[in-house]
Enzyme design. Structure first.
Site: not given
Ligand code: TXE
Length: 485
Positions: A179, A232-234, A237, A255, A289, A388
């Site tokens: 995804k 994605g975000s903590t 995660g 990650e 990140c 962050e």
């Molecule tokens: O992140 P999300 P977002 C951090 C960064 C940013 C913040 C928000 O601080 O400002 O996250 O970004 C999927 N069940 N990073 O909203 O929500 C979502 O569809 C399953 C750090 O984009 O973590 C996307 O594919 N999946 C980072 C992915 O998770 C779910 C990179 C990341 O989204 C979900 C990006 C759920 N309930 C953002 N909710 C890094 N580590 O590099 C969301 N997703």
């Protein structure tokens, strides 16, 4: 408006399942962050479509896993070649969806291709161990694929994130349901055609776009997906891990975010350090990140360093403008949500009384552009020093002693990347050892990352590692075989 890409206007909006494009019942919108205009409406894979993707992946699994690993590697190598061949198309798609500037994005495509080729090169390294320690036995372990696996990707480096997951997942014989982020689905879906052209059999590599709470949750809680890699975000995660635990206890690698410290001692080359530190937070407009967002500078050099740093930051970000314009260097933030989140952090820091050294405002009235922003000594417990921001926003803080700065640098729940700049070898090694972080840069900082060594975070920055042999291990299960002689 100048357009830095030629002759490509092909947008794929449907899910890619079993090597076929499939419409979903629902769609969602994405907008161009350079101007806020509607870019496209994209299929949103629901639970049924995720199920179809899992069916396809399960059906394809045994034959794919039974191939010689070099045959799987050939598919990855061909996909890498196709990514490069379609560079212009990918640049255009990423510019109009997530605001990647066309001048810089080819380097990320090259990076993604390199990751695929590197993993293809590891095809012969999927090894177990042997043991003769038990009398009368020859024992061994073998590494086997999980079967149908899931990958949930972010938007800030869309193709790199895909390559980091698909490369090791597929070369080890798994099949994949991937995804992309709802912010950046276009390049992943365009890749569908290339997946077919690269020779991947139907069902091996499926792409299901959609929002996290719908498509992502369907993957994370799926009872027949046995392994999931998430970036994605903590906060998300944590949700994903919970969904995995509450469904079939699938194996999860995470990650997550960071709040990376960068420490500058007086013996460092200040000009070079300021340039690297500035580039780290300017890169991708701070949406990475591993960005060095917390800078700690020895008090004896603070004035000089801040002057150099601010100048380098403005230079590194350069000219804000349409991501398609080849003269643009300062990318917009990915979307309205990210822009608003960053502005709220800046607003919060101002309200908390942090000293604003530069920036802090929106650029222009169209699109989502934020000035490069620096706060001085906001206080260790301030929100801007703890959370962050994911934008071109950094804090610079002074310190006096080694012990003090080590404590300050480690005073965080994140632990992704840390850097120390000094010419003193003993001090550099001491910090490399004691910084609580998955990765440490000595006289260098992010985005430096060698993909032939592990990438990942400690504490709440993640679990498990991507890249290198550790990624092959993460995408395979160990089986112990006892042979009685
Ligand atoms: O992140 P999300 P977002 C951090 C960064 C940013 C913040 C928000 O601080 O400002 O996250 O970004 C999927 N069940 N990073 O909203 O929500 C979502 O569809 C399953 C750090 O984009 O973590 C996307 O594919 N999946 C980072 C992915 O998770 C779910 C990179 C990341 O989204 C979900 C990006 C759920 N309930 C953002 N909710 C890094 N580590 O590099 C969301 N997703």
């Amino acid at each position: 408006m100048a357009n830095g890409v030629q002759g490509v206007h092909d947008i794929e909006t449907r899910c890619f399942i079993d090597n076929k494009f499939v419409e979903a019942k629902e769609t969602f919108a994405i907008h161009n962050p350079s101007n806020g205009e509607l870019t496209a409406r994209i299929s949103q894979a629901d639970v049924d479509l995720v199920d179809s993707a899992v069916d396809a992946a399960e059906a394809a699994g045994p034959a794919w896993a039974a191939l010689d690993s070099s045959t799987r590697a050939e598919c990855l190598n061909r996909l890498a070649d196709l990514l490069i061949a379609h560079t212009q198309q990918f640049c255009w798609l990423e510019a109009i969806s997530v605001g990647k500037v066309v001048t810089f994005y080819p380097a990320e495509i090259q990076w993604a291709a390199n990751v695929l080729r590197y993993n293809a090169g590891l095809a012969r390294e999927i090894h177990g161990e042997t043991s003769m320690a038990t009398a009368g036995f020859l024992n061994m372990t073998i590494r086997q694929p999980y079967g149908a696996c899931g990958a949930i990707c972010p938007w800030n480096g869309p193709l790199i994130a895909i390559a980091l997951k698909a490369g090791p997942a597929l070369v080890t014989g798994n099949t994949l349901i991937l995804k992309p982020s709802e912010k950046s689905p276009l390049t992943a879906l365009y890749m569908g055609k290339l997946i077919i052209d690269a020779g991947f059999p139907p069902g091996v590599f499926n792409i299901v776009p959609g929002h996290g709470r719908v498509t992502g949750a369907a993957i994370a809680s799926h009872m027949r997906i046995r392994k999931l890699a998430f970036t994605g975000s903590t906060a998300t995660g944590r949700i994903v891990k919970k969904l995995a635990a509450e469904s079939n206890l699938k194996n999860v690698t995470l990650e997550l975010g960071g709040k990376s410290p960068l420490i500058v001692f007086p013996d460092a080359d200040l000009e070079e350090t300021a340039a690297m530190a500035a580039f780290s937070i300017a890169y991708n407009s701070g949406q990475i990140c591993i960005a060095s967002s917390r800078v700690y500078v020895h008090e004896s050099i603070i004035d000089k360093f801040v002057g150099l740093y601010v100048a380098q930051l403005k230079k590194a970000m350069g000219k804000a403008g349409d991501a398609l314009n080849p003269t643009t260097t300062h990318a917009p933030q990915a979307d309205a949500l990210q822009y608003e989140r960053i502005m709220a952090y800046i607003d919060g820091a101002n309200k908390e009384g942090a000293k604003l050294v530069t920036g802090g405002k929106r650029i222009g009235v169209q699109g989502y552009f934020v000035e490069p922003t620096v706060f001085l000594n906001p206080g260790q417990s301030s929100t801007i020093n703890r959370e962050e921001v994911f934008g071109p926003v950094a804090s610079v803080n002074t310190f006096v002693s080694e012990e003090e700065v080590l404590k300050l640098a480690n005073d965080t729940e994140y632990g992704l990347y840390a850097s120390v700049f000094t010419k003193d070898l003993n001090r550099a090694l001491k910090f490399a050892k004691q910084l609580e972080s998955g990765m440490v840069g000595v006289n260098c900082t992010s985005p430096t990352m060698p993909f032939d060594l592990p990438f990942g975070g400690s504490k709440q920055s993640g679990e498990g590692r991507e890249c290198a042999l550790q990624a092959l291990h993460a995408w395979t299960e160990t089986k112990t075989v006892m042979i009685k002689l």
